[in-house]
Design an enzyme around this catalytic site. Structure first.
Site, mmCIF file in Angstrom:
data_model
loop_
_atom_site.group_PDB
_atom_site.id
_atom_site.type_symbol
_atom_site.label_atom_id
_atom_site.label_comp_id
_atom_site.label_asym_id
_atom_site.label_seq_id
_atom_site.Cartn_x
_atom_site.Cartn_y
_atom_site.Cartn_z
ATOM 1 N N CYS A 190 0.819 -1.227 0.000
ATOM 2 C CA CYS A 190 0.000 0.000 0.000
ATOM 3 C C CYS A 190 0.848 1.269 0.000
ATOM 4 O O CYS A 190 0.364 2.340 -0.354
ATOM 5 C CB CYS A 190 -0.934 0.011 1.199
ATOM 6 S SG CYS A 190 -1.970 -1.440 1.263
ATOM 7 N N HIS A 215 -3.769 6.814 3.102
ATOM 8 C CA HIS A 215 -4.108 5.586 2.383
ATOM 9 C C HIS A 215 -5.496 5.141 2.831
ATOM 10 O O HIS A 215 -5.830 5.188 4.016
ATOM 11 C CB HIS A 215 -3.063 4.514 2.691
ATOM 12 C CG HIS A 215 -3.489 3.147 2.267
ATOM 13 N ND1 HIS A 215 -3.960 2.889 1.011
ATOM 14 C CD2 HIS A 215 -3.541 1.967 2.948
ATOM 15 C CE1 HIS A 215 -4.278 1.611 0.922
ATOM 16 N NE2 HIS A 215 -4.038 1.029 2.084
ATOM 17 N N ASN A 221 -10.360 -0.557 -0.595
ATOM 18 C CA ASN A 221 -8.905 -0.439 -0.461
ATOM 19 C C ASN A 221 -8.255 -0.879 -1.775
ATOM 20 O O ASN A 221 -8.248 -2.056 -2.102
ATOM 21 C CB ASN A 221 -8.448 -1.317 0.713
ATOM 22 C CG ASN A 221 -6.948 -1.246 0.944
ATOM 23 O OD1 ASN A 221 -6.198 -0.701 0.138
ATOM 24 N ND2 ASN A 221 -6.510 -1.823 2.054
HETATM 25 O O1 UT7 Z 1 -4.156 -1.658 3.349
HETATM 26 C C1 UT7 Z 1 -3.166 -1.824 4.274
HETATM 27 C C2 UT7 Z 1 -3.419 -2.506 5.474
HETATM 28 N N1 UT7 Z 1 -4.730 -2.951 5.748
HETATM 29 C C3 UT7 Z 1 -5.402 -2.418 6.770
HETATM 30 O O2 UT7 Z 1 -4.973 -1.430 7.312
HETATM 31 C C4 UT7 Z 1 -6.655 -3.097 7.212
HETATM 32 C C5 UT7 Z 1 -6.685 -3.107 8.713
HETATM 33 N N2 UT7 Z 1 -7.786 -3.822 9.335
HETATM 34 C C6 UT7 Z 1 -9.074 -3.448 9.229
HETATM 35 O O3 UT7 Z 1 -9.413 -2.553 8.485
HETATM 36 C C7 UT7 Z 1 -10.081 -4.123 10.151
HETATM 37 O O4 UT7 Z 1 -9.391 -4.928 11.082
HETATM 38 C C8 UT7 Z 1 -11.126 -4.991 9.413
HETATM 39 C C9 UT7 Z 1 -12.114 -4.094 8.679
HETATM 40 C C10 UT7 Z 1 -10.438 -5.926 8.451
HETATM 41 C C11 UT7 Z 1 -11.922 -5.817 10.407
HETATM 42 O O5 UT7 Z 1 -12.494 -5.007 11.405
HETATM 43 P P1 UT7 Z 1 -12.308 -5.388 12.952
HETATM 44 O O6 UT7 Z 1 -13.076 -4.406 13.714
HETATM 45 O O7 UT7 Z 1 -10.839 -5.458 13.234
HETATM 46 O O8 UT7 Z 1 -13.006 -6.806 13.044
HETATM 47 P P2 UT7 Z 1 -12.386 -8.218 13.462
HETATM 48 O O9 UT7 Z 1 -11.435 -8.697 12.426
HETATM 49 O O10 UT7 Z 1 -11.854 -8.118 14.861
HETATM 50 O O11 UT7 Z 1 -13.671 -9.122 13.437
HETATM 51 C C12 UT7 Z 1 -14.780 -8.889 14.305
HETATM 52 C C13 UT7 Z 1 -15.866 -9.883 13.999
HETATM 53 C C14 UT7 Z 1 -15.398 -11.338 13.943
HETATM 54 O O12 UT7 Z 1 -16.401 -12.144 14.507
HETATM 55 P P3 UT7 Z 1 -16.227 -12.763 15.982
HETATM 56 O O13 UT7 Z 1 -14.983 -13.586 15.901
HETATM 57 O O14 UT7 Z 1 -16.089 -11.578 16.898
HETATM 58 O O15 UT7 Z 1 -17.487 -13.534 16.164
HETATM 59 C C15 UT7 Z 1 -15.327 -11.612 12.463
HETATM 60 O O16 UT7 Z 1 -15.494 -12.973 12.163
HETATM 61 O O17 UT7 Z 1 -16.444 -9.602 12.706
HETATM 62 C C16 UT7 Z 1 -16.473 -10.802 11.941
HETATM 63 N N3 UT7 Z 1 -16.338 -10.470 10.531
HETATM 64 C C17 UT7 Z 1 -17.387 -10.174 9.735
HETATM 65 N N4 UT7 Z 1 -18.704 -10.119 9.969
HETATM 66 C C18 UT7 Z 1 -19.511 -9.771 8.948
HETATM 67 C C19 UT7 Z 1 -15.197 -10.362 9.807
HETATM 68 N N5 UT7 Z 1 -15.487 -10.009 8.545
HETATM 69 C C20 UT7 Z 1 -16.829 -9.889 8.475
HETATM 70 C C21 UT7 Z 1 -17.727 -9.546 7.439
HETATM 71 N N6 UT7 Z 1 -19.044 -9.487 7.713
HETATM 72 N N7 UT7 Z 1 -17.290 -9.239 6.201
#
Ligand code: UT7
Length: 330
Positions: free
Chosen positions: A117, A257, A287
């Protein structure tokens, strides 16, 4: 106060995004997700998807042509092409070779640069060094990704996040007040496992047993990456501001970004900028990795969001981990 004697600036800007739009409602039909989850956790509403029979170079050629036209240059008037991408047409030769041919920039040297990125900012920093070396005068810098091609459409953790697109700029030495005032960049190679495409290279070649484990796709531990991104984006932005000899209050516009609306807003708060001074287009494109910043600059110039003399801060963070920031006076 501008500390640098010499600067480079953009003399042309271009962008390209594919026509096909994939909305959150479309994704609800593919994986167990919801528009509410995607919007509240990432800020994304829709993203662009490249056609099956097209490759990253096709988008680069479109964006590159537009940047050349904007600069008033023919392809054979540039003397170097630097192409940032993590989704090349092929591992080799470099995607830049197809782009060179497609643009008709005969015999112009061209190479790819891989910094995820942060790739566009890395490429600008390299271009600046090439111009200051005295060996190059007009460089086409392109940043493009077709992340949809390495997305696992069964993995809801990642498939809702990414999109395809390309941005391009022509850079030349600046002989006025505008241009790149400072840069700051770095890598933490201890954290490569948090965000990567494991298969397809020499470590895990594309063999049936690896493909069975989905290793050809992008893998990310999102919440881990999130924590590092928030910290590094803010720190890197502040470093570049200091290196430019500016105060935080002298920053007019932030181009972070576009990975997650919450990371973007946290970076804006760290710089104490009001929301209207922070560029956001993640809702439209998701992204697009290294393509997000040049596309953001293209769109905000088109929409007249800033004026001559404004101090812009560009900052990115991505796989590697890589990070980079640039202060640019418009
Ligand atoms: O581009 C360069 C680098 N990339 C980034 O900077 C991305 C950085 N990360 C993020 O943007 C965020 O971490 C995400 C958007 C990817 C995820 O958000 P989060 O608040 O960190 O969620 P999480 O990964 O901690 O997941 C929370 C919950 C999980 O369920 P449980 O385990 O709590 O029951 C996931 O399974 O959300 C669930 N989950 C979803 N639910 C519905 C993960 N993806 C989805 C989805 N729809 N698409």
């Amino acid at each position: 106060m501008d500390k640098r004697k010499r600067k480079i600036k953009f003399s042309g800007i271009g962008m390209y995004v594919p026509e096909k739009i994939l909305t959150n409602a479309d994704l609800e039909k593919i994986v167990d997700t919801s528009d509410e989850w995607i919007t509240s956790r990432s800020g994304i509403k829709e993203r662009r998807i490249l056609e099956d029979d097209k490759a990253t170079s096709d988008m680069c050629i479109e964006a590159g042509r537009m940047a050349l036209q904007d600069a008033g240059l023919k392809a054979d008037e540039i003397d170097l092409i630097i192409l940032a991408t993590s989704t090349p047409d092929t591992i080799f030769p470099a995607t830049a070779c197809w782009v060179q041919k497609g643009l008709g920039a005969e015999y112009v040297p061209a190479f790819d640069l891989s910094a995820a990125c942060s790739g566009f900012l890395y490429a600008l920093i390299v271009a600046e060094g090439m111009i200051f070396s005295g060996n190059h005068k007009k460089i086409l810098v392109i940043a493009a990704e077709s992340l949809s091609k390495i997305t696992n459409w069964k993995d809801r953790n990642t498939c809702v996040l990414f999109g395809d697109g390309a941005g391009a700029v022509v850079v030349e030495e600046s002989f006025d007040e505008s241009g790149m005032l400072s840069h700051y960049w770095g890598v933490d190679g201890n954290l490569t496992d948090l965000l990567l495409q494991p298969g397809g290279g020499s470590r895990i070649p594309l063999r049936p047993e690896n493909i069975d484990q989905d290793l050809q796709y992008l893998h990310m531990k999102g919440n881990e990456v999130f924590k590092h991104a928030v910290k590094r984006m803010g720190e890197a932005a502040l470093e570049a501001i200091e290196l430019a000899g500016l105060k935080r209050s002298e920053v007019d516009y932030l181009f972070p970004h576009q990975a997650n609306i919450r990371i973007i807003e946290a970076t804006g708060r760290r710089l104490k900028l009001p929301p209207e001074k922070v560029f956001i287009n993640i809702h439209k494109y998701g992204n697009m990795s290294c393509a997000t910043i040049p596309i953001g600059i293209f769109e905000s110039r088109r929409d007249g969001l800033f004026e001559k003399g404004d101090n812009l801060v560009l900052v990115a963070f991505g796989a590697g981990f890589t990070w980079a920031s640039i202060v640019y006076r418009w």
